[in-house]
Design an enzyme around this catalytic site. Structure first.
Site, PDB file in Angstrom:
ATOM      1  N   VAL A 187     -26.389  43.747 -36.476  1.00  0.00           N
ATOM      2  CA  VAL A 187     -27.396  42.688 -36.303  1.00  0.00           C
ATOM      3  C   VAL A 187     -27.022  41.482 -37.165  1.00  0.00           C
ATOM      4  CG1 VAL A 187     -29.829  42.084 -36.630  1.00  0.00           C
ATOM      5  CG2 VAL A 187     -29.216  44.327 -35.697  1.00  0.00           C
ATOM      6  N   HIS A 188     -26.607  41.748 -38.397  1.00  0.00           N
ATOM      7  CA  HIS A 188     -26.194  40.671 -39.299  1.00  0.00           C
ATOM      8  C   HIS A 188     -24.966  39.948 -38.742  1.00  0.00           C
ATOM      9  CE1 HIS A 188     -25.461  38.428 -42.937  1.00  0.00           C
ATOM     10  NE2 HIS A 188     -24.273  38.994 -43.087  1.00  0.00           N
ATOM     11  N   ALA A 189     -23.999  40.704 -38.239  1.00  0.00           N
ATOM     12  CA  ALA A 189     -22.787  40.102 -37.671  1.00  0.00           C
ATOM     13  C   ALA A 189     -23.125  39.187 -36.499  1.00  0.00           C
ATOM     14  CB  ALA A 189     -21.810  41.195 -37.230  1.00  0.00           C
ATOM     15  N   GLN A 228     -24.729  36.000 -37.776  1.00  0.00           N
ATOM     16  CA  GLN A 228     -23.721  35.095 -38.329  1.00  0.00           C
ATOM     17  C   GLN A 228     -22.920  34.422 -37.215  1.00  0.00           C
ATOM     18  OE1 GLN A 228     -23.484  34.362 -41.759  1.00  0.00           O
ATOM     19  NE2 GLN A 228     -25.431  35.417 -41.498  1.00  0.00           N
ATOM     20  N   LEU A 233     -27.846  47.788 -38.866  1.00  0.00           N
ATOM     21  CA  LEU A 233     -28.212  46.521 -39.500  1.00  0.00           C
ATOM     22  C   LEU A 233     -26.998  45.610 -39.672  1.00  0.00           C
ATOM     23  CD1 LEU A 233     -30.416  44.776 -40.712  1.00  0.00           C
ATOM     24  CD2 LEU A 233     -30.076  45.970 -42.887  1.00  0.00           C
TER      25      LEU A 233
END
Length: 104
Positions: A75-77, A80, A72
Site C-alpha cells: 500500500v505504501h509503495a 509513493q 502495508l
C-alpha cells in the site's frame, strides 16, 4: 526478506528517487535553469519507469492467477508511486509556467 517485500522496496526506492528529481526540477526552474530542470525531469522519469515496471509485474502476476497478499508495504509503495506521478505533472507545469514568467 520475501519476494513481495523486495519488490515493494524496489518500487519505493525508485519512485522516491524520481520524486526527488521532480522536486529538484521545480527548484531549478525557480532559478531560471530550465535546461537543467528538464534534465532532472527526464532523470526522474527513468527512475519512475523502473518503479512502475516493478508494480506492473505484480499486477500482471495477479492477472495471471498468482495470489497477491496485500500488505502495508505494498500500500505504501503504491502511494509513493502515485505521489511521484503527481510530482512529475506538477514539475512539468511549473517549468512551463516559470519559462513564461522569465520571458516577460
Amino acid at each position: 526478506m520475501e519476494g513481495m517485500e523486495m519488490t515493494c522496496f524496489e518500487i519505493i526506492s525508485n519512485v522516491g528517487t524520481a520524486r526527488g528529481c521532480y522536486v529538484e526540477a521545480i527548484d531549478l526552474a525557480t532559478e531560471g535553469k530550465f535546461e537543467e530542470a528538464e534534465k532532472k525531469v527526464a532523470e526522474g522519469a527513468t527512475y519512475f519507469s523502473k518503479g512502475h515496471n516493478a508494480h506492473t509485474d505484480l499486477v500482471q502476476k495477479e492477472a495471471a492467477g498468482e495470489k497477491t497478499d496485500v500488505i502495508l508495504l505494498l500500500v505504501h509503495a503504491e502511494d509513493q508511486l502515485m505521489s511521484a506521478e503527481g510530482f512529475k505533472i506538477i514539475a512539468e507545469k511549473f517549468i512551463a509556467m516559470s519559462k513564461k514568467l522569465y520571458n516577460k
